[in-house]
Write an enzyme that holds these catalytic residues in place. Structure first.
Site, mmCIF file in Angstrom:
data_model
loop_
_atom_site.group_PDB
_atom_site.id
_atom_site.type_symbol
_atom_site.label_atom_id
_atom_site.label_comp_id
_atom_site.label_asym_id
_atom_site.label_seq_id
_atom_site.Cartn_x
_atom_site.Cartn_y
_atom_site.Cartn_z
ATOM 1 N N LYS A 206 0.837 -1.198 0.000
ATOM 2 C CA LYS A 206 0.000 0.000 0.000
ATOM 3 C C LYS A 206 0.877 1.254 0.000
ATOM 4 O O LYS A 206 0.680 2.166 -0.780
ATOM 5 C CB LYS A 206 -0.924 -0.042 1.222
ATOM 6 C CG LYS A 206 -1.833 1.157 1.338
ATOM 7 C CD LYS A 206 -2.785 1.018 2.515
ATOM 8 C CE LYS A 206 -3.506 2.334 2.755
ATOM 9 N NZ LYS A 206 -4.416 2.280 3.892
ATOM 10 N N GLU A 212 10.544 -4.669 4.481
ATOM 11 C CA GLU A 212 10.652 -6.069 4.041
ATOM 12 C C GLU A 212 10.339 -6.196 2.553
ATOM 13 O O GLU A 212 11.064 -6.848 1.795
ATOM 14 C CB GLU A 212 9.663 -6.946 4.835
ATOM 15 C CG GLU A 212 9.961 -7.076 6.314
ATOM 16 C CD GLU A 212 9.275 -6.002 7.149
ATOM 17 O OE1 GLU A 212 8.994 -4.892 6.635
ATOM 18 O OE2 GLU A 212 9.017 -6.285 8.338
ATOM 19 N N GLY A 268 -4.851 -1.949 5.020
ATOM 20 C CA GLY A 268 -4.052 -3.079 4.540
ATOM 21 C C GLY A 268 -4.720 -4.420 4.803
ATOM 22 O O GLY A 268 -4.801 -5.284 3.925
ATOM 23 N N ARG A 269 -5.235 -4.609 6.009
ATOM 24 C CA ARG A 269 -5.813 -5.909 6.383
ATOM 25 C C ARG A 269 -7.201 -6.117 5.783
ATOM 26 O O ARG A 269 -7.808 -7.156 5.983
ATOM 27 C CB ARG A 269 -5.819 -6.065 7.900
ATOM 28 C CG ARG A 269 -6.417 -4.900 8.663
ATOM 29 C CD ARG A 269 -6.022 -4.939 10.139
ATOM 30 N NE ARG A 269 -6.495 -3.767 10.881
ATOM 31 C CZ ARG A 269 -5.840 -2.624 10.978
ATOM 32 N NH1 ARG A 269 -4.681 -2.452 10.352
ATOM 33 N NH2 ARG A 269 -6.324 -1.619 11.685
ATOM 34 N N GLU A 354 -4.669 -6.532 14.783
ATOM 35 C CA GLU A 354 -4.186 -5.210 14.363
ATOM 36 C C GLU A 354 -5.328 -4.193 14.442
ATOM 37 O O GLU A 354 -5.105 -3.005 14.622
ATOM 38 C CB GLU A 354 -3.609 -5.269 12.937
ATOM 39 C CG GLU A 354 -2.646 -4.133 12.640
ATOM 40 C CD GLU A 354 -1.841 -4.322 11.360
ATOM 41 O OE1 GLU A 354 -0.673 -4.752 11.428
ATOM 42 O OE2 GLU A 354 -2.381 -4.046 10.276
ATOM 43 N N HIS A 385 -4.612 -33.039 18.126
ATOM 44 C CA HIS A 385 -3.445 -33.802 18.568
ATOM 45 C C HIS A 385 -2.335 -32.877 19.019
ATOM 46 O O HIS A 385 -1.173 -33.297 19.120
ATOM 47 C CB HIS A 385 -2.980 -34.722 17.433
ATOM 48 C CG HIS A 385 -4.058 -35.673 17.022
ATOM 49 N ND1 HIS A 385 -4.280 -36.875 17.665
ATOM 50 C CD2 HIS A 385 -5.035 -35.565 16.088
ATOM 51 C CE1 HIS A 385 -5.317 -37.475 17.108
ATOM 52 N NE2 HIS A 385 -5.810 -36.698 16.154
ATOM 53 N N LYS A 513 9.416 -0.554 14.011
ATOM 54 C CA LYS A 513 10.006 -0.200 12.705
ATOM 55 C C LYS A 513 11.070 0.882 12.877
ATOM 56 O O LYS A 513 12.155 0.809 12.297
ATOM 57 C CB LYS A 513 8.918 0.344 11.754
ATOM 58 C CG LYS A 513 7.918 -0.686 11.283
ATOM 59 C CD LYS A 513 6.973 -0.031 10.280
ATOM 60 C CE LYS A 513 5.769 -0.885 9.989
ATOM 61 N NZ LYS A 513 4.748 -0.240 9.181
HETATM 62 O O1 LIG Z 1 1.122 -2.776 2.224
HETATM 63 P P1 LIG Z 1 2.207 -2.139 3.020
HETATM 64 O O2 LIG Z 1 2.150 -0.655 3.010
HETATM 65 O O3 LIG Z 1 3.546 -2.657 2.571
HETATM 66 O O4 LIG Z 1 2.017 -2.567 4.530
HETATM 67 C C1 LIG Z 1 2.074 -3.896 4.912
HETATM 68 C C2 LIG Z 1 1.510 -4.088 6.291
HETATM 69 O O5 LIG Z 1 2.269 -3.345 7.222
HETATM 70 C C3 LIG Z 1 1.417 -2.805 8.229
HETATM 71 O O6 LIG Z 1 1.361 -1.441 8.040
HETATM 72 C C4 LIG Z 1 1.919 -3.116 9.591
HETATM 73 O O7 LIG Z 1 3.273 -2.913 9.690
HETATM 74 C C5 LIG Z 1 0.067 -3.447 7.972
HETATM 75 O O8 LIG Z 1 -0.980 -2.709 8.449
HETATM 76 C C6 LIG Z 1 0.097 -3.621 6.495
HETATM 77 O O9 LIG Z 1 -0.860 -4.539 6.063
#
Ligand SMILES: O=P(O)(O)OC[C@H]1O[C@](O)(CO)[C@@H](O)[C@@H]1O
Length: 551
Positions: A206, A212, A268-269, A354, A385, A513
């Site tokens: 987003k 990452e 995002g979620r 979240e 199990h 972060k």
């Molecule tokens: O889509 P982006 O901006 O890379 O964010 C990834 C995820 O990181 C977050 O901001 C949490 O760190 C989530 O809310 C989001 O889904």
């Protein structure tokens, strides 16, 4: 006291909870032969059985009073009408617009967003058709057969879960892979099995700033370019982006004509319904993606139009509040007896935790009541199990959601009957347990007596009264999965409204972060401008020592 805990309905529930501790599900069922009918509700072929909850008609009445008092209906209306209910970020919350299938407008800031939503869907459709028909080729003219989604959190969990769940619907020809972790093992192991000439990367973020994702995307691009003899021009044929941030996409080196956009009013979620769902559409075909949207839209309508008493997300949300705030539960298990849903709990963890893992209310005041529980789970029968021992005989109260399909997508002999027998048995065992007398009689039948029997007896007792919901549907499909995900989205929303928290921001992920960015140079041997805390300094020194030894 907050206005919530001081409210009449909250106080009434607190008093009522005192009684609940002495209830027995056996007695509640014995006293009411129609309990199942009274405590179940239907949405199409989806049945919610909530009869095995520690709740009476009075409990439900009081919970519904609470929902009305907290204006769940008003907040629901404000959300779908595009009001900026995510106040700390100044944003509307309109994932429902992404799957709005009617011809009516959805207005944000005086503008109908539906034309843009439909335009992106149309571009996704066209792109899917090009890729799936192999009309669009790779840089060297090869068919693009493998899609690698690079994203994390909401840009990974939802699409990954859906692709896994609906794999039986995928047509052969394309494989979809997901890389999320910055751990090099994730990307390295994924790329190891791939041919660069046949690989399409979808960089999904987003913000297009997530460490990452940007790190993985840069390494994937270097891998591609190296295998294309250093030709940067290959990137345009092998990389597309999904983002709200055109500037950053351009800066990364992806031409915006290879970008699929979405909007700041999509959390995002809650984004798998947007272009973030591109890997789903590539994997299953665009028609299946639309069925997923249809299922979610149908649940949106149920949520908006059904009276609270028969409203599935409202009932599930309220029962969660009952356990979290009045009966002391701090976790909630999600147990799909449907292997297709093996990543469902992982998606719900982000969706729920979240959203509702907050300890200040909308106005920033500390809350004086528990909010979102820890959400966890694994598919049945595997969980039986592993951790079911604790569910049955542990000291914690853990409400469970069981999900099951009447028929399998991949039938084989009597497997599915055995799966369903286990699902039904577990919910009954949790609810009704095995009394001391029953355990005693059973041991006696096995030939035990006297001291030996008495010694074993306490271990054989199941206290019961362990609550669960059962969600039973005919068969998993894109449509049904869409409605199940939307069901949980709205359940989380209802709880956020009751708790008076903003379910749509996530400031709690920021501090880590920031600190990681500050610490990173130390791992490359640089001195930090400010010395870190003693523990971090000690750990960094140990990493350095271990690396020296290795070298
Ligand atoms: O889509 P982006 O901006 O890379 O964010 C990834 C995820 O990181 C977050 O901001 C949490 O760190 C989530 O809310 C989001 O889904």
């Amino acid at each position: 006291m907050s206005s919530l805990t001081a409210s009449a309905s909250w106080q009434a529930l607190a008093a009522h909870a005192g009684l609940a501790r002495s209830w027995s599900l056996r007695d509640l069922f014995a006293a009411d032969k129609s309990r199942f009918e009274r405590f179940s509700c239907r949405f199409e072929d989806l049945l919610l059985d909530y009869s095995k909850h520690l709740a009476t008609g009075e409990t439900l009445r009081l919970l519904l009073d609470l929902a009305r008092e907290r204006d769940v209906e008003g907040w629901r209306q404000r959300m779908v009408a595009g009001r900026k209910i995510n106040a700390s970020e100044g944003r509307a919350v309109l994932h429902t617009a992404l799957r709005h299938r009617a011809a009516t407008p959805v207005v944000v800031d005086g503008r109908d967003v539906m034309p843009e939503v439909r335009a992106v869907l149309a571009r996704m459709k066209e792109f899917c058709e090009e890729i799936r028909s192999f009309r669009r080729k790779g840089f060297t003219g090869q068919n693009l057969t493998d899609v690698v989604n690079i994203g994390i959190g909401g840009s990974d969990l939802g699409p990954r879960m859906v692709c896994e769940a609906l794999a039986p619907f995928a047509e052969p020809g394309h494989r979809v892979h997901f890389v999320s972790n910055v751990d090099p093992g994730d990307l390295v192991r994924t790329l190891a099995g791939l041919d660069a000439e046949r690989t399409l990367f979808v960089v999904a973020s987003k913000t297009f700033t997530t460490q990452e994702t940007m790190t993985n995307a840069a390494s994937a691009r270097a891998w591609l370019v190296e295998r294309m003899g250093g030709q940067e021009a290959a990137v345009a044929r092998h990389f597309v982006a999904v983002s709200t941030n055109e500037e950053k996409v351009r800066a990364f080196g992806i031409d915006p004509k290879n970008m699929f956009g979405f909007w700041d009013w999509v959390g995002g979620r809650y984004s798998l319904w947007s272009a973030i769902g591109l890997p789903i559409a590539l994997h299953l075909g665009f028609a299946r993606f639309e069925e997923l949207l249809d299922g979610a839209h149908a649940m949106d309508r149920h949520f908006q139009e059904t009276p609270l008493e028969r409203n599935m997300p409202v009932l599930m949300g309220l029962l969660g509040v009952w356990y979290t705030d009045f009966l002391g539960a701090s976790s909630h298990a999600v147990l799909p007896y449907d292997q297709n849903l093996h990543r469902f709990a992982a998606h719900l963890q982000q969706l729920d935790m979240e959203s509702n893992g907050k300890s200040v209310d909308r106005a920033g005041r500390a809350v004086d009541y528990p909010t979102g529980p820890v959400v966890w789970g694994e598919p049945g029968t595997n969980g039986q199990h592993a951790f079911f021992q604790l569910l049955h005989q542990g000291t914690s109260l853990i409400p469970c959601d069981f999900l099951a399909a009447a028929s399998s997508l991949t039938p084989l002999g009597d497997h599915h009957d055995k799966l369903l027998a286990n699902f039904l048995a577990q919910t009954a065992a949790l609810a009704f347990g095995k009394s001391r007398e029953e355990a005693r009689a059973e041991l006696a039948r096995q030939g035990l007596a006297g001291e030996a029997l008495e010694a074993l007896l306490p271990h054989k007792v199941f206290p019961g009264n362990r609550p669960s919901s059962s969600l039973l549907y005919e068969k998993l499909s894109p449509y049904r999965l869409g409605s199940l995900i939307a069901l949980y989205e709205h359940k989380v929303f209802v709880q956020g409204v009751i708790w008076n928290i903003n379910s749509f921001d996530q400031w709690g992920v920021e501090l880590g972060k920031q600190l990681a960015a500050r610490i990173l140079p130390a791992l490359a041997g640089e001195a930090l401008p400010e010395p870190p805390d003693g523990s971090t300094a000690g750990l960094l020194a140990h990493v350095a020592a271990l690396r020296r030894e290795e070298a």
